[in-house]
Design a protein around this motif. Structure first.
Motif, PDB file in Angstrom:
ATOM      1  N   PHE A 156      22.793 -13.983   2.966  1.00 17.66           N
ATOM      2  CA  PHE A 156      24.148 -13.714   3.430  1.00 17.66           C
ATOM      3  C   PHE A 156      24.647 -15.004   4.036  1.00 17.66           C
ATOM      4  N   ALA A 157      25.734 -15.524   3.469  1.00 16.79           N
ATOM      5  CA  ALA A 157      26.226 -16.849   3.831  1.00 16.79           C
ATOM      6  C   ALA A 157      25.077 -17.832   3.599  1.00 16.79           C
ATOM      7  N   PHE A 158      24.582 -18.479   4.616  1.00 15.34           N
ATOM      8  CA  PHE A 158      23.459 -19.406   4.419  1.00 15.34           C
ATOM      9  C   PHE A 158      22.153 -18.860   4.995  1.00 15.34           C
ATOM     10  N   TRP A 159      22.141 -17.571   5.409  1.00 13.52           N
ATOM     11  CA  TRP A 159      20.930 -16.962   5.966  1.00 13.52           C
ATOM     12  C   TRP A 159      20.107 -16.281   4.896  1.00 13.52           C
ATOM     13  N   HIS A 160      18.833 -16.554   4.890  1.00 15.69           N
ATOM     14  CA  HIS A 160      17.877 -15.840   4.029  1.00 15.69           C
ATOM     15  C   HIS A 160      17.469 -14.623   4.846  1.00 15.69           C
ATOM     16  N   VAL A 161      18.005 -13.453   4.500  1.00 14.00           N
ATOM     17  CA  VAL A 161      17.813 -12.251   5.305  1.00 14.00           C
ATOM     18  C   VAL A 161      16.476 -11.581   4.995  1.00 14.00           C
ATOM     19  N   TYR A 162      16.191 -11.372   3.691  1.00 14.04           N
ATOM     20  CA  TYR A 162      14.922 -10.760   3.304  1.00 14.04           C
ATOM     21  C   TYR A 162      14.623 -11.051   1.850  1.00 14.04           C
ATOM     22  N   ASP A 163      13.364 -10.800   1.485  1.00 11.61           N
ATOM     23  CA  ASP A 163      12.929 -10.831   0.095  1.00 11.61           C
ATOM     24  C   ASP A 163      12.695  -9.387  -0.314  1.00 11.61           C
ATOM     25  N   ALA A 164      13.146  -9.018  -1.495  1.00 11.48           N
ATOM     26  CA  ALA A 164      13.017  -7.645  -1.973  1.00 11.48           C
ATOM     27  C   ALA A 164      12.164  -7.616  -3.233  1.00 11.48           C
ATOM     28  N   ALA A 165      11.403  -6.524  -3.393  1.00 11.83           N
ATOM     29  CA  ALA A 165      10.619  -6.306  -4.609  1.00 11.83           C
ATOM     30  C   ALA A 165      10.711  -4.827  -4.978  1.00 11.83           C
ATOM     31  N   LEU A 166      10.936  -4.564  -6.261  1.00 13.83           N
ATOM     32  CA  LEU A 166      11.038  -3.206  -6.787  1.00 13.83           C
ATOM     33  C   LEU A 166       9.763  -2.877  -7.550  1.00 13.83           C
ATOM     34  N   TYR A 167       9.185  -1.703  -7.272  1.00 12.99           N
ATOM     35  CA  TYR A 167       7.977  -1.222  -7.942  1.00 12.99           C
ATOM     36  C   TYR A 167       8.274   0.114  -8.619  1.00 12.99           C
ATOM     37  N   ALA A 168       7.645   0.320  -9.764  1.00 16.07           N
ATOM     38  CA  ALA A 168       7.782   1.578 -10.502  1.00 16.07           C
ATOM     39  C   ALA A 168       6.520   1.795 -11.326  1.00 16.07           C
ATOM     40  N   PRO A 169       6.309   3.024 -11.811  1.00 20.54           N
ATOM     41  CA  PRO A 169       5.126   3.271 -12.639  1.00 20.54           C
ATOM     42  C   PRO A 169       5.115   2.350 -13.858  1.00 20.54           C
ATOM     43  N   GLU A 170       3.988   1.670 -14.038  1.00 23.61           N
ATOM     44  CA  GLU A 170       3.821   0.736 -15.165  1.00 23.61           C
ATOM     45  C   GLU A 170       4.898  -0.345 -15.198  1.00 23.61           C
ATOM     46  N   VAL A 191      10.203   4.527  -0.532  1.00 23.53           N
ATOM     47  CA  VAL A 191       9.632   5.038  -1.775  1.00 23.53           C
ATOM     48  C   VAL A 191      10.326   6.342  -2.141  1.00 23.53           C
ATOM     49  N   TYR A 192      10.968   6.369  -3.292  1.00 24.59           N
ATOM     50  CA  TYR A 192      11.504   7.615  -3.819  1.00 24.59           C
ATOM     51  C   TYR A 192      10.349   8.314  -4.519  1.00 24.59           C
ATOM     52  N   THR A 193       9.988   9.496  -4.030  1.00 24.29           N
ATOM     53  CA  THR A 193       8.815  10.213  -4.540  1.00 24.29           C
ATOM     54  C   THR A 193       9.141  11.187  -5.662  1.00 24.29           C
ATOM     55  N   GLY A 194      10.419  11.401  -5.904  1.00 20.86           N
ATOM     56  CA  GLY A 194      10.846  12.401  -6.870  1.00 20.86           C
ATOM     57  C   GLY A 194      11.517  13.577  -6.179  1.00 20.86           C
ATOM     58  N   ALA A 242       9.784   2.265  -5.686  1.00 25.18           N
ATOM     59  CA  ALA A 242       9.703   1.765  -4.311  1.00 25.18           C
ATOM     60  C   ALA A 242      10.423   0.430  -4.201  1.00 25.18           C
ATOM     61  N   LEU A 243      11.035   0.228  -3.059  1.00 33.74           N
ATOM     62  CA  LEU A 243      11.685  -1.042  -2.767  1.00 33.74           C
ATOM     63  C   LEU A 243      11.106  -1.561  -1.458  1.00 33.74           C
ATOM     64  N   LYS A 244      10.476  -2.722  -1.546  1.00 29.15           N
ATOM     65  CA  LYS A 244       9.877  -3.357  -0.364  1.00 29.15           C
ATOM     66  C   LYS A 244      10.752  -4.525   0.065  1.00 29.15           C
ATOM     67  N   LEU A 245      11.082  -4.562   1.356  1.00 33.66           N
ATOM     68  CA  LEU A 245      11.844  -5.664   1.930  1.00 33.66           C
ATOM     69  C   LEU A 245      10.967  -6.371   2.948  1.00 33.66           C
ATOM     70  N   VAL A 246      10.833  -7.681   2.793  1.00 37.00           N
ATOM     71  CA  VAL A 246      10.120  -8.503   3.767  1.00 37.00           C
ATOM     72  C   VAL A 246      11.181  -9.357   4.455  1.00 37.00           C
ATOM     73  N   TYR A 247      11.375  -9.092   5.723  1.00 36.06           N
ATOM     74  CA  TYR A 247      12.470  -9.705   6.465  1.00 36.06           C
ATOM     75  C   TYR A 247      12.156 -11.128   6.898  1.00 36.06           C
ATOM     76  N   ARG A 248      13.200 -11.948   6.943  1.00 41.44           N
ATOM     77  CA  ARG A 248      13.099 -13.349   7.359  1.00 41.44           C
ATOM     78  C   ARG A 248      13.878 -13.611   8.636  1.00 41.44           C
ATOM     79  N   SER A 293       0.821  -1.211   0.000  1.00 43.20           N
ATOM     80  CA  SER A 293       0.000   0.000   0.000  1.00 43.20           C
ATOM     81  C   SER A 293       0.853   1.257   0.000  1.00 43.20           C
ATOM     82  N   CYS A 294       2.056   1.189   0.533  1.00 43.75           N
ATOM     83  CA  CYS A 294       2.943   2.353   0.529  1.00 43.75           C
ATOM     84  C   CYS A 294       3.343   2.691  -0.913  1.00 43.75           C
ATOM     85  N   ALA A 295       3.759   1.699  -1.662  1.00 40.14           N
ATOM     86  CA  ALA A 295       4.120   1.930  -3.072  1.00 40.14           C
ATOM     87  C   ALA A 295       2.918   2.448  -3.837  1.00 40.14           C
ATOM     88  N   ALA A 296       1.761   1.850  -3.612  1.00 38.64           N
ATOM     89  CA  ALA A 296       0.556   2.254  -4.328  1.00 38.64           C
ATOM     90  C   ALA A 296       0.128   3.676  -3.958  1.00 38.64           C
TER      91      ALA A 296
END
Length: 172
Positions: free
Chosen positions: A43-57, A123-126, A67-73, A24-27
């Motif tokens: 990092f090494a054998f640790w799954h630290v986070y999942d990342a997703a990049l969002y942009a217009p269209e 979120v980079y807003t400009g 926007a870059l969303k990180l979901v931590y593990r 919702s932040c990106a949206a």
């Protein structure tokens, strides 16, 4: 048989549709936000986070909103996120110690301690960067310079995670 065909039709429709922002932040801050790419950071054998990049269209440009969303593990202290961010910003070319010190103070006031499943979105807003936790705004830092160095941690060609960068930018 009809249920199977209907389920298949729904799956095909979902796969054919562009990936809309599931954050919702990106949206909120990016018009027509769509996912550009995603990937895990390990990092090494640790799954630290999942990342997703969002942009217009779903089209990323460094100087346009994104926007870059990180979901931590993992459990991670907010202070560790700040320290790692400053270290990576330095590695990517941020040299102004006064700016880095100011950014460090600002991030320290924003970034919370994280538990597995928590998400942070930048979120980079400009004109600056808004930070959200679980879709709720928790702070912002003004300026293009901060945004360039902060998002460069993942998106710069000097990143310490080139495989993640490739995936975020839509590569496989």
């Amino acid at each position: 048989m009809r249920k199977t065909i209907a389920a298949l039709a729904v799956m095909l429709t979902l796969c054919a549709s562009p990936a809309r922002a599931d954050d919702s932040c990106a949206a909120t801050y990016i018009r027509s936000a769509q996912m550009v790419g995603k990937g895990p950071f390990t990092f090494a054998f640790w799954h630290v986070y999942d990342a997703a990049l969002y942009a217009p269209e779903g089209r990323y440009a460094a100087d346009a909103p994104h926007a870059l969303k990180l979901v931590y593990r993992q459990n991670i202290k907010g202070r560790k996120i700040v320290d790692s961010s400053i270290d990576e910003m330095r590695k990517n070319g941020a040299k102004d110690d006064k700016k880095l010190a100011a950014w460090e103070r600002q991030m320290a006031a924003i970034f919370p301690d994280i538990a597995p499943g928590d998400s942070l979105t930048g979120v980079y807003t400009g004109s600056g960067t808004v930070f959200c936790q679980e879709g709720r705004k928790i702070g912002h830092i003004d300026g293009h310079d901060f945004a360039r160095h902060f998002f460069g941690i993942w998106l710069s060609d000097k990143t310490s995670a080139p495989d993640l960068r490739r995936k975020l930018l839509g590569g496989t």
